[in-house]
Design an enzyme around this catalytic site. Structure first.
Site, PDB file in Angstrom:
ATOM      1  N   ASN A 110       0.638  -0.954  -0.093  1.00  0.00           N
ATOM      2  CA  ASN A 110      -0.129  -0.172  -0.042  1.00  0.00           C
ATOM      3  C   ASN A 110       0.974   1.269   0.126  1.00  0.00           C
ATOM      4  O   ASN A 110       0.545   2.113  -0.597  1.00  0.00           O
ATOM      5  CB  ASN A 110      -0.894   0.164   1.176  1.00  0.00           C
ATOM      6  CG  ASN A 110      -1.892  -1.146   0.991  1.00  0.00           C
ATOM      7  OD1 ASN A 110      -2.241  -1.818   0.157  1.00  0.00           O
ATOM      8  ND2 ASN A 110      -2.840  -1.290   2.034  1.00  0.00           N
ATOM      9  N   THR A 155     -15.491  37.916 -32.065  1.00  0.00           N
ATOM     10  CA  THR A 155     -16.283  37.550 -31.095  1.00  0.00           C
ATOM     11  C   THR A 155     -17.522  36.877 -31.508  1.00  0.00           C
ATOM     12  O   THR A 155     -17.872  37.514 -32.875  1.00  0.00           O
ATOM     13  CB  THR A 155     -16.787  38.979 -29.947  1.00  0.00           C
ATOM     14  OG1 THR A 155     -17.516  39.754 -30.944  1.00  0.00           O
ATOM     15  CG2 THR A 155     -15.563  39.629 -29.470  1.00  0.00           C
ATOM     16  N   HIS A 156     -18.087  35.866 -30.834  1.00  0.00           N
ATOM     17  CA  HIS A 156     -19.200  35.235 -31.482  1.00  0.00           C
ATOM     18  C   HIS A 156     -18.901  34.672 -32.728  1.00  0.00           C
ATOM     19  O   HIS A 156     -19.653  34.392 -33.570  1.00  0.00           O
ATOM     20  CB  HIS A 156     -20.448  35.976 -31.500  1.00  0.00           C
ATOM     21  CG  HIS A 156     -20.843  36.960 -30.387  1.00  0.00           C
ATOM     22  ND1 HIS A 156     -21.484  36.554 -29.378  1.00  0.00           N
ATOM     23  CD2 HIS A 156     -20.475  38.160 -30.141  1.00  0.00           C
ATOM     24  CE1 HIS A 156     -21.643  37.499 -28.391  1.00  0.00           C
ATOM     25  NE2 HIS A 156     -20.786  38.470 -28.761  1.00  0.00           N
ATOM     26  N   SER A 277      -8.171  12.121 -48.606  1.00  0.00           N
ATOM     27  CA  SER A 277      -9.272  11.389 -48.545  1.00  0.00           C
ATOM     28  C   SER A 277      -9.154   9.838 -49.378  1.00  0.00           C
ATOM     29  O   SER A 277      -8.650  10.121 -50.512  1.00  0.00           O
ATOM     30  CB  SER A 277     -10.404  12.110 -48.867  1.00  0.00           C
ATOM     31  OG  SER A 277     -11.424  11.270 -49.544  1.00  0.00           O
ATOM     32  N   LYS A 283      -8.942  16.598 -51.566  1.00  0.00           N
ATOM     33  CA  LYS A 283      -8.918  16.661 -50.104  1.00  0.00           C
ATOM     34  C   LYS A 283      -7.756  16.658 -49.432  1.00  0.00           C
ATOM     35  O   LYS A 283      -6.787  15.927 -49.633  1.00  0.00           O
ATOM     36  CB  LYS A 283     -10.150  15.566 -49.447  1.00  0.00           C
ATOM     37  CG  LYS A 283     -11.611  16.016 -49.640  1.00  0.00           C
ATOM     38  CD  LYS A 283     -11.985  16.987 -48.861  1.00  0.00           C
ATOM     39  CE  LYS A 283     -12.370  16.873 -47.655  1.00  0.00           C
ATOM     40  NZ  LYS A 283     -13.416  16.025 -47.354  1.00  0.00           N
ATOM     41  N   ASN A 285      -7.057  16.895 -45.389  1.00  0.00           N
ATOM     42  CA  ASN A 285      -7.780  17.192 -43.982  1.00  0.00           C
ATOM     43  C   ASN A 285      -6.792  17.401 -42.896  1.00  0.00           C
ATOM     44  O   ASN A 285      -5.790  16.989 -42.782  1.00  0.00           O
ATOM     45  CB  ASN A 285      -8.392  15.762 -43.788  1.00  0.00           C
ATOM     46  CG  ASN A 285      -9.533  15.551 -44.961  1.00  0.00           C
ATOM     47  OD1 ASN A 285     -10.190  16.499 -45.446  1.00  0.00           O
ATOM     48  ND2 ASN A 285      -9.853  14.311 -45.016  1.00  0.00           N
ATOM     49  N   GLU A 290      -7.797  17.665 -35.573  1.00  0.00           N
ATOM     50  CA  GLU A 290      -9.297  16.890 -35.139  1.00  0.00           C
ATOM     51  C   GLU A 290      -9.055  16.000 -34.147  1.00  0.00           C
ATOM     52  O   GLU A 290      -9.751  15.996 -33.138  1.00  0.00           O
ATOM     53  CB  GLU A 290      -9.910  16.380 -36.490  1.00  0.00           C
ATOM     54  CG  GLU A 290     -10.419  17.561 -37.421  1.00  0.00           C
ATOM     55  CD  GLU A 290     -10.722  16.824 -38.911  1.00  0.00           C
ATOM     56  OE1 GLU A 290     -11.425  15.704 -38.927  1.00  0.00           O
ATOM     57  OE2 GLU A 290     -10.749  17.547 -40.013  1.00  0.00           O
ATOM     58  N   GLN A 322      -6.732   0.949  -7.293  1.00  0.00           N
ATOM     59  CA  GLN A 322      -5.984   0.484  -8.356  1.00  0.00           C
ATOM     60  C   GLN A 322      -6.272   0.907  -9.575  1.00  0.00           C
ATOM     61  O   GLN A 322      -5.590   0.840 -10.709  1.00  0.00           O
ATOM     62  CB  GLN A 322      -5.839  -1.142  -8.442  1.00  0.00           C
ATOM     63  CG  GLN A 322      -5.295  -1.818  -9.581  1.00  0.00           C
ATOM     64  CD  GLN A 322      -5.099  -3.360  -9.313  1.00  0.00           C
ATOM     65  OE1 GLN A 322      -4.409  -3.692  -8.351  1.00  0.00           O
ATOM     66  NE2 GLN A 322      -5.575  -4.148  -9.977  1.00  0.00           N
ATOM     67  N   LYS A 325      -4.377   3.965 -12.086  1.00  0.00           N
ATOM     68  CA  LYS A 325      -3.365   3.850 -12.771  1.00  0.00           C
ATOM     69  C   LYS A 325      -3.715   3.858 -14.208  1.00  0.00           C
ATOM     70  O   LYS A 325      -3.071   4.537 -15.004  1.00  0.00           O
ATOM     71  CB  LYS A 325      -2.570   2.434 -12.549  1.00  0.00           C
ATOM     72  CG  LYS A 325      -1.775   2.712 -11.437  1.00  0.00           C
ATOM     73  CD  LYS A 325      -1.388   1.316 -10.733  1.00  0.00           C
ATOM     74  CE  LYS A 325      -1.234   1.561  -9.269  1.00  0.00           C
ATOM     75  NZ  LYS A 325      -2.593   1.782  -8.557  1.00  0.00           N
TER      76      LYS A 325
HETATM   77  N1  ARG Z   1      -2.025  -3.153  -7.438  1.00  0.00           N
HETATM   78  C1  ARG Z   1      -2.416  -2.547  -6.116  1.00  0.00           C
HETATM   79  C2  ARG Z   1      -2.571  -1.076  -6.608  1.00  0.00           C
HETATM   80  O1  ARG Z   1      -2.425  -0.539  -7.803  1.00  0.00           O
HETATM   81  C3  ARG Z   1      -1.168  -2.425  -5.258  1.00  0.00           C
HETATM   82  C4  ARG Z   1      -1.677  -2.284  -4.004  1.00  0.00           C
HETATM   83  C5  ARG Z   1      -2.003  -3.563  -3.617  1.00  0.00           C
HETATM   84  N2  ARG Z   1      -2.383  -3.717  -2.115  1.00  0.00           N
HETATM   85  C6  ARG Z   1      -3.180  -4.463  -1.674  1.00  0.00           C
HETATM   86  N3  ARG Z   1      -3.457  -4.461  -0.344  1.00  0.00           N
HETATM   87  N4  ARG Z   1      -3.708  -5.369  -2.328  1.00  0.00           N
HETATM   88  O2  ARG Z   1      -3.466  -0.325  -5.857  1.00  0.00           O
END
Ligand code: ARG
Length: 459
Positions: A110, A155-156, A277, A283, A285, A290, A322, A325
């Protein structure tokens, strides 16, 4: 299935459960930060007498070897491990034996993952900052070149008053400058080390948290172990700051798309940044612009997603976290990619100065200046506004610009007009008279550019 926690269990984890729970497919992105954190951790453990010098050295050598082998391709990170922490620890034990089993002393995944994510984010703030700075440099160069490139200000999306290209680009310079400041701020707030928080309640080992923090370039240790393992607000701030970067890029892209259209023809996007295109041979583009505009939605989505994930989580760590990530990794990669592509597109774009100036002339962008002329000759502004309104109507009817009217035509509407009206409403006068700081006039613009230049050098 390599797990760190088999002891208490009597059954193998179901394969589907294992896969659902595993994070190795994405948290391998911060293998280098994980190793960096572990090196600092064991360095501190030895200083505190918890590990011997030999153990520490053997662990560090093993960790460095793992990193080198991952980087040279001889060691593959595979989904046989649950997460990057297990991968590193298992490989360390393979390499150096029993000493490797001491790596995790006084640490939990953790606080480890909280550290890794902070280290990763901090590194990426640097990378984003470099890209933002590069974009500012492209903008500043263009601003210097286009102090006298007149164009309509809108503007606008209606032509309003004439400005210069330098002035228009300068607006974006300010936006991206604030984006950099926002990231700098976030870095300052998040720069405290969570290592030593353990699972949630610290540890019984005599860790020196100040020392670990210092080894890793933090301003100090975090002050509450429960907060340390469950705080993700710096990631929400990052997603918010990146959303703002993307919003700025997206607005700019929208303008480039409009400017590049056949109707405007203010700019021509370089062939290298355009696509064709498959059916319409004529074309070319603006796909890159975009796409950047489109990808803005992904980054906003990540922000909403993490806010929602975090809103109901009781203290302290919960596995929901988790989810931070993939969202943050994708948003960072997207924002970095967009910044780099956008800077390249801008650097190679051709600005059609004459076309911009003609457009400014043909949209009555000097109408305010014609009214100001009357005011300078004693006409109250409200009356002047009405008189110029009549001039504009007359011009629309004859399909001409204010500059094209004869003095007789002017005088027929108001006798106050004299020969110097032409000078007073010329594009050059309209822009050059606006010289308070922040305005498009040449001397005001030069002053602003000097300040922006000093800002870029300061860093
Ligand atoms: N993969 C977990 C995360 O990204 C790591 C921490 C895991 N801790 C646990 N008590 N299972 O949060």
């Amino acid at each position: 299935m390599a797990q760190l926690w088999g002891g208490r269990f009597t059954k193998e984890t179901d394969k589907l459960v294992y896969n659902f729970n595993a994070s190795i497919s994405f948290d391998q992105k911060f293998y280098a930060q994980d190793i960096r954190g572990s090196i600092a951790h064991v360095t501190m453990l030895q200083k505190q007498g918890i590990l011997t010098k030999e153990e520490k050295e053997s662990i560090i050598e093993g960790l460095k070897g793992i990193q080198a082998d991952v980087e040279n391709g001889t060691l593959e990170i595979t989904d046989e491990y649950e997460d990057i922490h297990s991968f590193v620890e298992a490989n360390l034990i393979d390499r150096i034996g029993d000493a490797g089993k001491k790596l995790h002393t006084g640490r939990s995944r953790n606080d480890q993952v909280a550290l890794d994510m902070r280290l990763y984010t901090r590194d990426e703030i640097e990378a984003l900052d470099t890209l933002l700075k590069e974009l500012l440099e492209v903008l500043l160069k263009l601003m210097k070149e286009h102090i006298e490139t007149y164009m309509p200000g809108f503007t606008h999306l209606q032509k309003a008053q004439p400005v210069t290209l330098a002035h228009h680009l300068g607006a974006y310079f300010e936006m991206f400058k604030r984006d950099r400041l926002r990231m700098k701020d976030i870095r300052k707030r998040m720069n405290y080390c969570p290592l030593g928080a353990g699972a949630l309640a610290g540890t019984t080992y005599p860790l020196d948290r100040e020392y670990t923090a210092e080894l890793l370039g933090f301003d100090g240790p975090t002050l509450n172990s429960m907060d340390s393992v469950s705080d993700r607000d710096y990631l929400i701030e990052m997603l918010s700051a990146m959303s703002t970067v993307m919003m700025h890029l997206s607005r700019f892209c929208e303008e480039v798309i409009i400017w590049n259209s056949n109707e405007y023809q203010f700019v021509e996007i370089d062939d290298a940044y355009s696509t064709g295109s498959s059916i319409m041979p004529q074309k070319k583009n603006p796909d890159i612009a975009e796409l950047v505009r489109g990808k803005t939605g992904r980054v906003y989505g990540a922000l909403m997603s993490l806010l929602t994930t975090m809103k109901g989580i009781p203290l302290a760590y919960n596995k929901d976290m988790q989810e931070d990530k993939e969202l943050v990794f994708d948003a960072i990669d997207t924002t970095k990619g967009c910044l780099a592509l956008f800077a390249g597109m801008l650097r190679t774009m051709r600005f059609r100065k004459q076309r911009m100036e003609d457009s400014a002339k043909n949209g009555f962008t000097n109408a305010t200046d014609a009214a100001d002329y009357l005011v300078n000759h004693g006409v109250p502004f409200r009356d002047a506004h009405g008189i110029v309104g009549q001039l504009v109507l007359y011009c629309i009817d004859k399909n001409i610009a204010l500059d094209d009217m004869s003095l007789e035509e002017y005088k027929a509407i108001s006798p106050v007009f004299e020969e110097d009206i032409y000078e007073a409403i010329s594009m050059k006068t309209c822009v050059e008279m606006r010289n308070t700081i922040g305005a498009p006039g040449k001397s005001a613009m030069e002053q602003a550019i000097a300040l922006e230049e000093a800002y870029l050098k300061e860093e």
